[in-house]
Design a protein around this motif. Structure first.
Motif, PDB file in Angstrom:
ATOM      1  N   ALA A 118      54.324  75.541  92.185  1.00 14.56           N
ATOM      2  CA  ALA A 118      55.185  75.000  91.451  1.00 14.56           C
ATOM      3  C   ALA A 118      54.899  75.402  89.710  1.00 14.56           C
ATOM      4  CB  ALA A 118      55.227  73.439  91.392  1.00 14.56           C
ATOM      5  N   LYS A 119      54.183  75.871  89.675  1.00 10.36           N
ATOM      6  CA  LYS A 119      53.677  76.275  88.196  1.00 10.36           C
ATOM      7  C   LYS A 119      54.589  77.553  87.869  1.00 10.36           C
ATOM      8  CE  LYS A 119      51.264  77.588  84.740  1.00 10.36           C
ATOM      9  NZ  LYS A 119      51.996  78.482  83.961  1.00 10.36           N
ATOM     10  N   LYS A 121      57.422  78.259  89.617  1.00 11.77           N
ATOM     11  CA  LYS A 121      58.790  77.844  89.699  1.00 11.77           C
ATOM     12  C   LYS A 121      59.068  77.250  88.281  1.00 11.77           C
ATOM     13  CE  LYS A 121      61.718  77.338  93.109  1.00 11.77           C
ATOM     14  NZ  LYS A 121      62.266  78.230  93.744  1.00 11.77           N
ATOM     15  N   ARG A 122      58.062  76.686  87.788  1.00 11.60           N
ATOM     16  CA  ARG A 122      58.580  75.854  86.255  1.00 11.60           C
ATOM     17  C   ARG A 122      58.505  76.788  85.319  1.00 11.60           C
ATOM     18  NH1 ARG A 122      53.655  72.589  83.635  1.00 11.60           N
ATOM     19  NH2 ARG A 122      53.175  74.699  83.132  1.00 11.60           N
ATOM     20  N   GLU A 123      57.743  77.976  85.435  1.00 12.97           N
ATOM     21  CA  GLU A 123      57.825  78.967  84.392  1.00 12.97           C
ATOM     22  C   GLU A 123      59.127  79.750  84.609  1.00 12.97           C
ATOM     23  OE1 GLU A 123      55.520  79.391  81.690  1.00 12.97           O
ATOM     24  OE2 GLU A 123      54.898  77.543  82.567  1.00 12.97           O
ATOM     25  N   LYS A 126      62.270  77.712  82.713  1.00 11.64           N
ATOM     26  CA  LYS A 126      62.249  76.690  81.601  1.00 11.64           C
ATOM     27  C   LYS A 126      63.487  75.912  81.213  1.00 11.64           C
ATOM     28  CE  LYS A 126      58.089  79.412  80.275  1.00 11.64           C
ATOM     29  NZ  LYS A 126      57.519  80.086  79.020  1.00 11.64           N
ATOM     30  N   PHE A 129      64.382  71.184  84.067  1.00 11.99           N
ATOM     31  CA  PHE A 129      64.136  69.909  84.320  1.00 11.99           C
ATOM     32  C   PHE A 129      64.967  69.099  83.084  1.00 11.99           C
ATOM     33  CE2 PHE A 129      61.643  66.000  83.505  1.00 11.99           C
ATOM     34  CZ  PHE A 129      61.869  65.446  84.818  1.00 11.99           C
ATOM     35  N   GLU A 204      57.946  66.479  84.821  1.00 14.60           N
ATOM     36  CA  GLU A 204      58.443  67.980  85.151  1.00 14.60           C
ATOM     37  C   GLU A 204      57.677  68.572  86.075  1.00 14.60           C
ATOM     38  OE1 GLU A 204      59.431  71.877  82.540  1.00 14.60           O
ATOM     39  OE2 GLU A 204      58.167  70.470  81.762  1.00 14.60           O
ATOM     40  N   ASP A 205      56.189  68.308  85.962  1.00 12.84           N
ATOM     41  CA  ASP A 205      55.502  69.108  87.017  1.00 12.84           C
ATOM     42  C   ASP A 205      55.607  68.288  88.517  1.00 12.84           C
ATOM     43  OD1 ASP A 205      54.563  70.644  84.972  1.00 12.84           O
ATOM     44  OD2 ASP A 205      52.595  69.576  85.023  1.00 12.84           O
ATOM     45  N   TRP A 208      58.780  69.630  90.021  1.00 15.58           N
ATOM     46  CA  TRP A 208      58.660  70.847  90.652  1.00 15.58           C
ATOM     47  C   TRP A 208      57.989  71.186  91.917  1.00 15.58           C
ATOM     48  CZ3 TRP A 208      62.587  73.901  89.996  1.00 15.58           C
ATOM     49  CH2 TRP A 208      63.107  74.175  88.700  1.00 15.58           C
ATOM     50  N   SER A 465      54.149  68.445  79.905  1.00 18.99           N
ATOM     51  CA  SER A 465      53.861  69.134  80.729  1.00 18.99           C
ATOM     52  C   SER A 465      52.444  70.141  80.021  1.00 18.99           C
ATOM     53  CB  SER A 465      54.708  70.405  81.120  1.00 18.99           C
ATOM     54  OG  SER A 465      55.496  69.681  81.739  1.00 18.99           O
TER      55      SER A 465
END
Length: 472
Positions: A118-119, A121-123, A126, A129, A204-205, A208, A465
């Motif tokens: 997920a880290k 995926k979040r990056e 950006k 969310f 947010e985390d 994801w 986050s």
């Protein structure tokens, strides 16, 4: 009068109280949150945040890790997280072993973020969310989600207040998912999964990680028709034949379909079934090793409850068996016992995939093709990372706490050579000098940071986050 609606195959009942304004945005209407249940102020809160209910910690069911051991584990996890790609590529078995021992509570949220991918995926997405968060959402799903919020861990201090920040963040995460996957929408079983995540990380985390669980770990589980969970029920039943023939024969004799007893187990990843200390240990292993952990937990519980002739004698019919499986005896869900049984049970990804193919063939012969085409299941963190190799930049840890240093301006004015020179001079005089980074930012996620322990005032608002870690 309570309404009843059908959503993704699960019956939902509840009232129609609103957490959103007319535009679908979270709103507390300027009122103090109403307490969800009757929780007196003097009620004791356990170390997990529960004030009562079945999952409030009973000390004897949880293992206590000595502080010295916990600090050692924290240092090891910090080291792993700082070089995550190398550890996953070359020392994955060590990562798995440390997940089996239990992730330190202070780093659990960050570890889950990395384990699930997920880290990354979040990056890679950006601002996604935030885009979803400001959208009103489909009224059909918004209405159902709102009526489910108060059912999620009502005895946990984070979710006890109706309209409190916990329920608001839960609404945000679930609504965002329906916008992210409009084809799938919302399923009631996603709510407790998202709630568990929110206990360990910001919205947010949590969003994801929920996306990764739904798309990589348990694809198709929350789709209309629940075909994937029905298939896994048949897989569990078939695997039980080898693990506990007595339990298998008993269930077959009374025609007890797997879907009747394992749906909540698997779809909620046992978050509504086990004592909380056991839930967290199961999740640590599940997010590392994949769905085989859920199968192992289910098999262990069935074997323990129905594995001998003496035990099945007390269950003379389908109803009695169902009642027994709804109330698993505490000695079988105790953290130490359950974790060791899970580790020792020889059920692998290969066993599950072999049985999966067999069940797919039987399904096609009896019912035709699946109506919901789900992506292939990823068996844990290593499989996810191998399928989508991340860049070092995507794995880089952001500062968890940013400290504006009064020395920053002076440090910025000193050229690099002078800084090096000052270090050498200090060493020559027998002193050690700490030079802050030029931008005045200290990254506390780095175990080499020399910053003293800092206490910050708690906030009722959800954390961003970049602020969510509890490790200092």
């Amino acid at each position: 009068m309570a309404k009843t609606e059908q959503r993704n195959g699960l019956e939902l009942q509840g009232n129609t109280e609103k957490l959103t304004d007319s535009n679908g945005k979270s709103s507390s209407n300027g009122l103090e949150p109403e307490v969800n249940g009757s929780i007196p102020e003097e009620t004791q809160v356990d170390k997990y945040g529960f004030t009562g209910g079945a999952q409030q910690s009973a000390g004897e069911l949880a293992e206590e890790v000595p502080i010295a051991v916990l600090r050692q584990r924290e240092a090891k996890w910090l080291e792993m997280l700082n070089s995550w790609d190398k550890w996953m590529a070359k020392k994955h078995n060590k990562v798995k072993e440390r997940c089996q021992k239990g992730i330190p509570p202070s780093l659990r949220g960050r570890a889950w973020l990395y384990l699930t991918g997920a880290k990354v995926k979040r990056e890679q997405n950006k601002g996604r969310f935030e885009e979803l968060d400001i959208q009103p959402g489909d009224p059909k799903w918004v209405d159902v989600i709102e009526r489910d919020l108060h059912r999620q861990f009502p005895f946990h201090e984070m979710f006890a207040a109706r309209g409190g920040h916990g329920q608001q963040d839960l609404f945000r995460v679930l609504k965002a998912y329906t916008l992210h996957r409009p084809d799938e929408g919302y399923c009631q079983a996603q709510a407790p999964v998202a709630a568990v995540l929110l206990m360990h990380m910001p919205a947010e985390d949590a969003f994801w990680v929920l996306v990764q669980i739904c798309e990589k770990y348990l694809p198709g589980y929350y789709s209309t028709g629940l075909e994937a969970i029905q298939l896994d029920g048949e897989i569990l039943y078939a695997l039980l034949r080898g693990v506990s023939p007595v339990a298998h024969r008993h269930l077959k004799k009374h025609k007890l379909e797997p879907i009747l007893y394992m749906t909540e187990w698997f779809m909620c990843a046992f978050s509504r079934t086990l004592p909380w200390s056991s839930v967290l240990r199961v999740w640590d292993m599940f997010l590392c090793e994949g769905v085989k952990i859920l199968f192992r937990v289910g098999l262990v519980l069935l074997k323990c409850m129905l594995g001998t002739q003496e035990k099945v004698k007390t269950c003379q019919g389908l109803y009695e068996t169902m009642e027994l499986l709804k109330k698993i005896q505490p000695q079988y869900t105790r953290e130490g016992f359950l974790v060791q049984e899970i580790i020792d049970l020889p059920v692998s990804e290969k066993n599950i995939e072999k049985e999966h193919q067999a069940q797919l063939r039987r399904w096609k012969e009896s019912r035709g093709d699946l109506s919901c085409k789900s992506p292939p299941r990823m068996h844990g963190a290593k499989a996810i990372m191998s399928a989508e190799p991340p860049s070092r930049q995507e794995l880089r840890q952001r500062p968890t706490i940013i400290v504006e240093s009064p020395l920053a301006a002076e440090t910025e004015a000193v050229p690099g050579d002078e800084v090096k020179g000052s270090k050498k001079a200090a060493k020559a005089n027998g002193h050690t000098t700490t030079v802050l980074p030029p931008d005045g930012i200290v990254n506390l996620s780095d175990p080499s940071s020399t910053l003293h322990h800092t206490t910050t005032q708690g906030s009722k608002e959800s954390l961003s986050s970049a602020e969510h870690d509890t490790y200092l």
